[in-house]
Design a protein around this motif. Structure first.
Motif, PDB file in Angstrom:
ATOM      1  N   VAL A  28      -2.426  -0.026   4.236  1.00 40.99           N
ATOM      2  CA  VAL A  28      -1.434   0.957   4.675  1.00 40.99           C
ATOM      3  C   VAL A  28      -0.185   0.383   3.536  1.00 40.99           C
ATOM      4  CG1 VAL A  28       0.620   1.190   6.464  1.00 40.99           C
ATOM      5  CG2 VAL A  28      -1.784   1.103   7.119  1.00 40.99           C
ATOM      6  N   THR A  29       0.405   1.618   3.176  1.00 40.91           N
ATOM      7  CA  THR A  29       1.308   1.004   2.013  1.00 40.91           C
ATOM      8  C   THR A  29       2.676   1.945   2.634  1.00 40.91           C
ATOM      9  OG1 THR A  29       0.724   3.085   0.701  1.00 40.91           O
ATOM     10  CG2 THR A  29      -0.208   0.535   0.242  1.00 40.91           C
ATOM     11  N   VAL A  30       3.626   1.183   2.013  1.00 37.70           N
ATOM     12  CA  VAL A  30       5.050   2.017   2.196  1.00 37.70           C
ATOM     13  C   VAL A  30       5.638   1.888   0.968  1.00 37.70           C
ATOM     14  CG1 VAL A  30       7.359   1.867   3.362  1.00 37.70           C
ATOM     15  CG2 VAL A  30       5.341   1.347   4.685  1.00 37.70           C
ATOM     16  N   ASN A  31       6.094   2.981   0.239  1.00 40.00           N
ATOM     17  CA  ASN A  31       6.672   3.105  -1.028  1.00 40.00           C
ATOM     18  C   ASN A  31       5.799   2.772  -2.094  1.00 40.00           C
ATOM     19  OD1 ASN A  31       8.671   4.701   0.151  1.00 40.00           O
ATOM     20  ND2 ASN A  31      10.235   2.883  -0.054  1.00 40.00           N
ATOM     21  N   ASP A  32       4.496   2.866  -1.808  1.00 40.60           N
ATOM     22  CA  ASP A  32       3.347   2.081  -2.633  1.00 40.60           C
ATOM     23  C   ASP A  32       3.340   0.488  -2.487  1.00 40.60           C
ATOM     24  OD1 ASP A  32       2.671   4.722  -3.495  1.00 40.60           O
ATOM     25  OD2 ASP A  32       4.311   4.798  -5.034  1.00 40.60           O
ATOM     26  N   LYS A  33       3.849  -0.014  -1.701  1.00 40.21           N
ATOM     27  CA  LYS A  33       3.711  -1.537  -1.409  1.00 40.21           C
ATOM     28  C   LYS A  33       2.911  -1.884  -0.203  1.00 40.21           C
ATOM     29  CE  LYS A  33       6.506  -5.753  -1.249  1.00 40.21           C
ATOM     30  NZ  LYS A  33       7.651  -6.180  -0.906  1.00 40.21           N
ATOM     31  N   LYS A  34       2.008  -2.675  -0.512  1.00 43.61           N
ATOM     32  CA  LYS A  34       0.999  -2.783   0.749  1.00 43.61           C
ATOM     33  C   LYS A  34       2.006  -3.699   1.761  1.00 43.61           C
ATOM     34  CE  LYS A  34      -3.434  -5.164   2.139  1.00 43.61           C
ATOM     35  NZ  LYS A  34      -3.738  -4.024   2.751  1.00 43.61           N
ATOM     36  N   ILE A  35       1.928  -3.361   2.906  1.00 44.14           N
ATOM     37  CA  ILE A  35       2.246  -3.969   4.048  1.00 44.14           C
ATOM     38  C   ILE A  35       1.553  -5.199   4.517  1.00 44.14           C
ATOM     39  CG2 ILE A  35       3.619  -2.126   4.738  1.00 44.14           C
ATOM     40  CD1 ILE A  35       1.663  -1.926   7.227  1.00 44.14           C
ATOM     41  N   VAL A  36       2.230  -6.458   5.301  1.00 44.61           N
ATOM     42  CA  VAL A  36       1.510  -7.592   5.701  1.00 44.61           C
ATOM     43  C   VAL A  36       2.049  -7.621   7.127  1.00 44.61           C
ATOM     44  CG1 VAL A  36       1.403  -9.981   5.569  1.00 44.61           C
ATOM     45  CG2 VAL A  36       1.790  -8.548   3.378  1.00 44.61           C
ATOM     46  N   GLU A  37       0.955  -7.354   8.332  1.00 43.90           N
ATOM     47  CA  GLU A  37       0.947  -7.589   9.532  1.00 43.90           C
ATOM     48  C   GLU A  37       0.507  -8.821  10.270  1.00 43.90           C
ATOM     49  OE1 GLU A  37       1.352  -3.099  10.576  1.00 43.90           O
ATOM     50  OE2 GLU A  37      -0.676  -3.289   9.511  1.00 43.90           O
ATOM     51  N   PRO A  38       1.180  -9.776  10.477  1.00 46.93           N
ATOM     52  CA  PRO A  38       0.592 -10.924  11.162  1.00 46.93           C
ATOM     53  C   PRO A  38       0.372 -10.802  12.585  1.00 46.93           C
ATOM     54  CG  PRO A  38       2.970 -11.345  10.708  1.00 46.93           C
ATOM     55  CD  PRO A  38       2.579  -9.977   9.878  1.00 46.93           C
ATOM     56  N   TYR A  39       1.148  -9.697  13.137  1.00 49.99           N
ATOM     57  CA  TYR A  39       1.235  -9.514  14.721  1.00 49.99           C
ATOM     58  C   TYR A  39      -0.007  -8.733  15.195  1.00 49.99           C
ATOM     59  CZ  TYR A  39       3.297  -5.434  12.120  1.00 49.99           C
ATOM     60  OH  TYR A  39       3.636  -4.457  11.222  1.00 49.99           O
ATOM     61  N   LEU A  40      -0.868  -8.281  14.201  1.00 52.15           N
ATOM     62  CA  LEU A  40      -1.997  -7.263  14.551  1.00 52.15           C
ATOM     63  C   LEU A  40      -3.044  -8.088  15.668  1.00 52.15           C
ATOM     64  CD1 LEU A  40      -3.082  -5.411  11.186  1.00 52.15           C
ATOM     65  CD2 LEU A  40      -1.808  -4.755  13.178  1.00 52.15           C
ATOM     66  N   ALA A  41      -3.777  -7.450  16.513  1.00 56.13           N
ATOM     67  CA  ALA A  41      -4.878  -7.941  17.254  1.00 56.13           C
ATOM     68  C   ALA A  41      -5.928  -8.548  16.271  1.00 56.13           C
ATOM     69  CB  ALA A  41      -5.195  -6.888  18.367  1.00 56.13           C
ATOM     70  N   ASP A  42      -6.702  -9.237  16.853  1.00 60.75           N
ATOM     71  CA  ASP A  42      -7.712 -10.134  16.083  1.00 60.75           C
ATOM     72  C   ASP A  42      -8.725  -9.056  15.762  1.00 60.75           C
ATOM     73  OD1 ASP A  42      -6.515 -12.450  15.919  1.00 60.75           O
ATOM     74  OD2 ASP A  42      -7.706 -13.248  17.503  1.00 60.75           O
ATOM     75  N   THR A  43      -9.113  -8.005  16.613  1.00 65.98           N
ATOM     76  CA  THR A  43     -10.074  -6.887  16.384  1.00 65.98           C
ATOM     77  C   THR A  43      -9.835  -6.147  15.438  1.00 65.98           C
ATOM     78  OG1 THR A  43      -8.848  -5.704  18.010  1.00 65.98           O
ATOM     79  CG2 THR A  43     -11.044  -7.045  18.656  1.00 65.98           C
ATOM     80  N   ALA A  44      -8.278  -5.724  15.329  1.00 65.76           N
ATOM     81  CA  ALA A  44      -8.069  -4.991  14.256  1.00 65.76           C
ATOM     82  C   ALA A  44      -7.942  -5.657  13.009  1.00 65.76           C
ATOM     83  CB  ALA A  44      -6.468  -4.294  14.387  1.00 65.76           C
ATOM     84  N   LYS A  45      -7.625  -6.867  12.721  1.00 66.24           N
ATOM     85  CA  LYS A  45      -7.705  -7.267  11.420  1.00 66.24           C
ATOM     86  C   LYS A  45      -9.293  -7.692  10.923  1.00 66.24           C
ATOM     87  CE  LYS A  45      -3.762 -10.584  12.352  1.00 66.24           C
ATOM     88  NZ  LYS A  45      -3.474 -12.043  12.604  1.00 66.24           N
ATOM     89  N   GLU A  46     -10.254  -7.842  11.818  1.00 66.55           N
ATOM     90  CA  GLU A  46     -11.506  -8.205  11.400  1.00 66.55           C
ATOM     91  C   GLU A  46     -12.028  -6.658  11.243  1.00 66.55           C
ATOM     92  OE1 GLU A  46     -13.355 -10.503  11.462  1.00 66.55           O
ATOM     93  OE2 GLU A  46     -11.792 -11.694  11.574  1.00 66.55           O
ATOM     94  N   PHE A  47     -11.719  -5.455  11.821  1.00 63.47           N
ATOM     95  CA  PHE A  47     -12.266  -4.187  11.488  1.00 63.47           C
ATOM     96  C   PHE A  47     -11.491  -3.711  10.000  1.00 63.47           C
ATOM     97  CE2 PHE A  47     -12.756   0.316  11.234  1.00 63.47           C
ATOM     98  CZ  PHE A  47     -14.084   0.426  12.156  1.00 63.47           C
ATOM     99  N   ALA A  48     -10.369  -4.332   9.745  1.00 65.03           N
ATOM    100  CA  ALA A  48      -9.714  -3.962   8.421  1.00 65.03           C
ATOM    101  C   ALA A  48     -10.539  -4.625   7.214  1.00 65.03           C
ATOM    102  CB  ALA A  48      -8.239  -4.328   8.444  1.00 65.03           C
ATOM    103  N   LYS A  49     -10.983  -5.441   7.523  1.00 67.37           N
ATOM    104  CA  LYS A  49     -12.117  -6.146   6.498  1.00 67.37           C
ATOM    105  C   LYS A  49     -12.962  -5.147   5.956  1.00 67.37           C
ATOM    106  CE  LYS A  49     -11.124 -10.922   7.849  1.00 67.37           C
ATOM    107  NZ  LYS A  49     -11.827 -12.165   8.549  1.00 67.37           N
ATOM    108  N   GLN A  50     -13.401  -4.108   6.674  1.00 62.63           N
ATOM    109  CA  GLN A  50     -14.533  -3.443   6.519  1.00 62.63           C
ATOM    110  C   GLN A  50     -13.972  -1.807   6.140  1.00 62.63           C
ATOM    111  OE1 GLN A  50     -17.573  -4.769   6.503  1.00 62.63           O
ATOM    112  NE2 GLN A  50     -16.860  -6.667   6.974  1.00 62.63           N
ATOM    113  N   ASP A  51     -12.807  -1.768   7.114  1.00 64.50           N
ATOM    114  CA  ASP A  51     -12.276  -0.260   6.760  1.00 64.50           C
ATOM    115  C   ASP A  51     -10.818  -0.696   6.967  1.00 64.50           C
ATOM    116  OD1 ASP A  51     -11.163   2.154   6.941  1.00 64.50           O
ATOM    117  OD2 ASP A  51     -12.690   2.805   8.436  1.00 64.50           O
ATOM    118  N   ALA A  52      -9.904  -0.327   5.844  1.00 64.04           N
ATOM    119  CA  ALA A  52      -8.594  -0.976   5.646  1.00 64.04           C
ATOM    120  C   ALA A  52      -7.687   0.333   6.447  1.00 64.04           C
ATOM    121  CB  ALA A  52      -8.034  -1.245   4.325  1.00 64.04           C
ATOM    122  N   CYS A  53      -8.187   1.336   6.831  1.00 68.69           N
ATOM    123  CA  CYS A  53      -7.143   2.287   7.563  1.00 68.69           C
ATOM    124  C   CYS A  53      -7.848   2.585   9.085  1.00 68.69           C
ATOM    125  CB  CYS A  53      -7.391   3.600   6.870  1.00 68.69           C
ATOM    126  SG  CYS A  53      -6.591   3.554   5.291  1.00 68.69           S
TER     127      CYS A  53
END
Length: 218
Positions: free
Chosen positions: A123-148
């Motif tokens: 996920v990018t906003v104005n072409d800058k990648k966002i950083v989301e420390p609040y995400l659920a652990d399952t979302a963080k793990e899945f993002a390693k395989q599929d960033a979207c």
């Protein structure tokens, strides 16, 4: 009693009110699931009278178009005509929830910002990648395989006065990503925002303030 009702109406209309979290879409920030004790949260409206929602704000809003669903997420009115009328009256003074489809999500992008998600960038906003420390652990793990999270989207430019929202439990959240074919492209007008979440007040074991963590600041 009349004075108390008038005060309650003023507080609920101009200051803030209590809401119920009915789903798991904002876990671990907010807890909610079918059959469990969902969080009771409090929102405030004052900051939005003088300013606009900011990236990272957790907000309660009314689904602005038909694609968000026509029925409330929880059954809040009786089938009995008399009781339903009483409930409608009590909703005006904050003693019953409003009869509308209210949801809770986090603001990721605001008016005139361009947001998108690509497998190679996330996920990018104005072409800058966002950083989301609040995400659920399952979302963080899945993002390693599929960033979207199997839902690439955009780019779209958020209209001025609107916001683009996503749930912290990204795998289980039917947020703005799922409504991009509607007339607002999944964005939420400020007029449909019911308030900014400031605290969890029940159950008491979960009492805490709710922080606005800006994903655009890294």
């Amino acid at each position: 009693m009349l004075v108390a009702l008038v005060l309650s109406f003023c507080l609920q209309t101009f200051v803030g009110r209590q809401w119920y979290v009915p789903s798991e879409s904002m876990e671990p920030t907010l807890i909610g699931c079918e059959g469990c004790t969902g969080d009771r949260i409090v929102t405030q409206k004052i900051s939005y009278f003088t300013g606009d929602p900011k990236p990272g704000d957790v907000i309660v809003f009314k689904g602005p178009t038909e694609s968000w669903g026509l029925e409330p997420m929880q059954k809040v009115r009786s089938d009995n005509t008399i009781i339903r009328g009483i409930q409608e009256g009590l909703s005006f003074v904050g003693l019953q929830p409003p009869n509308e489809n209210n949801l809770v999500k986090r603001v990721i992008a605001v008016g005139e910002q361009t947001i998108q998600c690509r497998p190679e960038t996330g996920v990018t906003v104005n072409d800058k990648k966002i950083v989301e420390p609040y995400l659920a652990d399952t979302a963080k793990e899945f993002a390693k395989q599929d960033a979207c999270w199997q839902k690439p989207f955009g780019p779209i430019t958020v209209p001025d006065g609107n916001v683009f929202v996503m749930g912290d439990n990204r795998m289980f959240s039917a947020d703005s990503r799922f409504h991009m074919e509607d007339r607002l492209q999944g964005t939420i007008p400020k007029a449909d925002i019911r308030g900014k979440v400031v605290a969890v007040i029940y159950p008491f074991s979960r009492w805490q303030t709710v922080r606005a963590i800006n994903p655009q600041q890294g």
